[in-house]
Design an enzyme around this catalytic site. Structure first.
Site, PDB file in Angstrom:
ATOM      1  N   CYS A 139      -1.625  -2.295   0.331  1.00  0.00           N
ATOM      2  CA  CYS A 139      -1.749  -1.975  -1.092  1.00  0.00           C
ATOM      3  C   CYS A 139      -0.423  -2.182  -1.824  1.00  0.00           C
ATOM      4  O   CYS A 139      -0.411  -2.476  -3.028  1.00  0.00           O
ATOM      5  CB  CYS A 139      -2.243  -0.541  -1.288  1.00  0.00           C
ATOM      6  SG  CYS A 139      -1.225   0.728  -0.496  1.00  0.00           S
ATOM      7  N   HIS A 161      -0.352   5.648  -1.260  1.00  0.00           N
ATOM      8  CA  HIS A 161      -1.173   4.535  -1.751  1.00  0.00           C
ATOM      9  C   HIS A 161      -0.615   3.999  -3.069  1.00  0.00           C
ATOM     10  O   HIS A 161      -0.225   4.762  -3.953  1.00  0.00           O
ATOM     11  CB  HIS A 161      -2.612   5.015  -1.957  1.00  0.00           C
ATOM     12  CG  HIS A 161      -3.575   3.927  -2.314  1.00  0.00           C
ATOM     13  ND1 HIS A 161      -3.753   2.803  -1.537  1.00  0.00           N
ATOM     14  CD2 HIS A 161      -4.392   3.775  -3.395  1.00  0.00           C
ATOM     15  CE1 HIS A 161      -4.666   2.014  -2.114  1.00  0.00           C
ATOM     16  NE2 HIS A 161      -5.049   2.583  -3.231  1.00  0.00           N
TER      17      HIS A 161
END
Length: 489
Positions: free
Chosen positions: A121, A414
Site C-alpha cells: 500500500c 496502512h
C-alpha cells in the site's frame, strides 16, 4: 511429497542465455515476466515466453506450468518501441473490454485502483498521488525503451516501469491494475523494499518510496524534474559565540519538512520551524566546538511542492533498541498554502509581479475590480484583452493529493492516497441539479466534489471536507505526505 516453492531455469533471448533464474512457483506468470523485463529490458506486453513449444499464458500460477529444473525457455520480443499507427482508431463502447464498458457508460468516473501485492500500500498510494502530476505523465510518455543502450540499468528500467503503470492507472476502468512489473523493478533498484520477515514482504515507509522514485526519475528525465519538484534553499549558519563567523550553503531537495512539536498546530507553523536548523560544529574563530544558529530561506520554488509531515521519530525502548514512534498530534493543513514569507528577500522580489498577476486574475474571476481585464469584462470588450497563459510560480499552492497513514508505526499500518480529480470536478459541475442534490444528500455534507480515495483497489468519491479531516489527533487516517500544485501568475 511437497512441491518445491522455487525452481531455477535458463532463458534464451536472441543470442544471450540468462542462467539460473529463480522462479517462485506460488506467484502468477506476470511476476516471472516482470523478472524478465528487469533482465532484458523487453516490456511485459511485448514478451512471448515459449515453454516446450507453447506460449506462457498470462494470469496463470507458475506452479501449474510444467517446468523442470535447469530447463531452457525461449523469450521472444524486442525492447525497442513498436512503430505507432499513423492515427488513433475510433473505439466504440461495445468494443471495449467488459470491465471498461460500464465506466464508459457512466462517464468514466474514476481512474484505476491498484492491487495490494502484499504490504504494498505504501507503493500504491505513492503512485496514485504522483499520477495527478500531468507534466510528469507527459515527460514519461516521451521516454522511450531505446533511451538507454545497449544494457539498460535499474534507473532506466524503473523509469520505463513508472511510465507503463502511470498509463495503466490513468485509464478510467472498474478493473484494478496489478503492478507486478513496477514492484519487481522497484525492489531490484532498491533492495530495501524487498525486505522480508518470516517469508512475508515487510511494510515500507511511503516517504522513502516517494523520494527514491523522484530521485530516480530525475536521473533519467533530467532538468524538467527539478523544475517540477526541486526546492532550492539557502541556509546561513551563525556562530553564537562569534557572530562574525558565518557559513552559507545552498541545497536542492524534493521534499519540504513540517516539524511537529507541542507548539505546532498548523502546517505553516511546522514548515517555518523546520527551516530553523541549529547545530554544533567546529568554530575556527573560537578554536573549539560551538553552537551555530541556522536559518534557511527558499530561493526557488517548484511547480509541485511535496510536504512531509514529520510524524515519525526514533527513540530508545526499554531493551535499549532504537525504534520508530508515531506523533499523533493534530496538525491542520490548508487547501491553499502560501510560502511567500519563507522565501528570501531576493526571491520574493523576483516573484512579486507574478503574485500581483495572480491576484488580479482571481479578482476578475470573483467579479471584483481587478484592473484592465475586469474593466474590459464590465464593458463587454473582454475579448480585446490578451490573456497570456500563467507560467510563473507565485508562492501560493493548492492541494491536489494527500498520502495518509493509519497505525502507530511507519513499518506497519496502512497507507491510502487521496487525489483531487480535475475531470471529476468538471463532470460534477456539468451534472444536472437533481443528480447533484441527490449526491449532496447522500454524503450528508456540502458535497464539494473532485476528490477520490484510492485505498489500494477500492476507489471511492470523497469531499474536500473529508480530506481536511485527515489532520491527525487519533488512530484515524492522518496526512503524512501532501502534494501542492503551484498557482501560477
Amino acid at each position: 511429497t511437497t512441491m518445491a516453492s522455487t525452481i531455477q531455469v535458463h532463458v534464451k533471448h536472441n543470442k544471450t542465455l540468462y542462467k539460473d533464474i529463480s522462479i517462485n512457483l506460488s506467484q502468477p506468470s506476470q511476476v516471472f515476466k516482470a523478472q524478465l523485463f528487469t533482465l532484458t529490458g523487453v516490456p511485459v506486453d511485448r514478451q512471448k515466453v515459449i515453454i516446450k513449444g507453447k506460449p506462457l499464458a498470462d494470469d496463470v500460477l507458475m506452479s501449474t506450468v510444467k517446468l523442470k529444473p535447469n530447463m531452457t525457455l525461449m523469450l521472444m520480443g524486442s525492447s525497442e518501441a513498436i512503430p505507432e499507427a499513423p492515427a488513433v482508431e475510433t473505439v466504440f463502447v461495445e468494443d471495449l473490454p467488459e470491465e471498461e464498458q460500464l465506466g464508459a457508460l457512466m462517464g468514466n468516473r474514476f481512474s484505476a485502483g491498484l492491487t495490494n501485492l502484499g504490504n504494498t500500500c505504501y507503493m500504491n498510494s505513492t503512485l496514485q498521488c504522483l499520477r495527478v502530476v500531468e507534466p510528469l505523465r507527459t515527460l514519461l510518455e516521451s521516454y522511450g525503451a531505446d533511451s538507454e543502450a545497449p544494457t539498460p540499468d535499474s534507473s532506466h528500467r524503473l523509469t520505463l516501469a513508472t511510465k507503463n503503470v502511470m498509463a495503466e492507472i490513468t485509464r478510467k476502468t472498474s478493473k484494478p491494475v496489478s503492478p507486478y512489473m513496477f514492484l519487481n523493478v522497484l525492489r531490484e533498484a532498491f533492495p530495501t523494499f524487498a525486505q522480508q520477515q518470516n517469508g512475508i514482504y515487510s511494510q515500507q515507509d511511503a516517504e522513502e518510496c516517494w523520494t527514491q522514485l523522484l530521485y530516480t526519475l530525475r536521473t533519467r528525465l533530467g532538468e524538467p524534474m527539478v523544475d517540477l519538484f526541486g526546492i532550492d534553499t539557502k541556509t546561513e549558519l551563525v556562530c553564537e559565540g562569534a557572530p562574525d563567523e558565518k557559513e552559507v550553503y545552498n541545497t536542492t531537495n524534493y521534499v519540504m519538512k513540517c516539524n511537529i512539536t507541542i507548539d505546532v498546530n498548523h502546517l505553516h507553523e511546522g514548515l517555518k520551524l523546520a527551516l530553523k536548523e541549529d547545530r554544533e560544529k567546529r568554530s575556527t574563530t573560537l578554536g573549539a566546538d560551538a553552537m551555530f544558529t541556522g536559518t534557511a530561506k527558499l530561493t526557488k520554488l517548484p511547480k509541485y511542492l511535496t510536504v512531509q509531515m514529520m510524524r515519525f521519530n526514533t527513540k530508545r525502548n526499554n531493551d535499549g533498541e532504537f525504534v520508530k514512534q508515531k506523533i499523533l498530534r493534530s496538525v491542520s493543513f490548508p487547501m491553499v498554502l502560501d510560502v511567500f514569507d519563507m522565501c528570501d528577500a531576493a526571491y520574493q522580489e523576483e516573484i512579486k509581479d507574478a503574485r500581483e498577476s495572480l491576484r488580479e486574475m482571481e479578482e476578475v474571476k470573483a467579479g471584483l475590480h481587478g484592473g484592465e481585464a475586469a474593466a474590459a469584462a464590465a464593458s463587454g470588450d473582454a475579448m480585446e484583452v490578451e490573456k497570456p497563459t500563467p507560467s510563473r510560480v507565485t508562492g501560493q499552492y493548492e492541494l491536489v493529493a494527500v498520502l495518509t497513514h493509519k497505525g502507530r508505526s511507519s513499518d506497519a499500518g496502512h497507507y491510502v492516497g487521496w487525489v483531487r480529480e480535475e475531470e471529476q470536478q468538471q463532470k460534477d459541475a456539468a451534472a444536472s441539479a437533481e443528480q447533484n442534490a441527490a449526491k449532496r444528500s447522500k454524503k450528508g455534507d456540502d458535497g464539494a466534489p473532485g476528490w477520490v480515495k484510492f485505498d489500494d483497489d477500492t476507489v471511492s468519491a470523497v469531499t474536500s471536507d473529508e480530506v481536511l479531516r485527515l489532520h491527525g489527533g487519533g488512530d484515524w487516517h492522518m496526512g503524512y505526505l501532501f502534494l501542492y500544485r503551484a498557482k501560477l501568475g
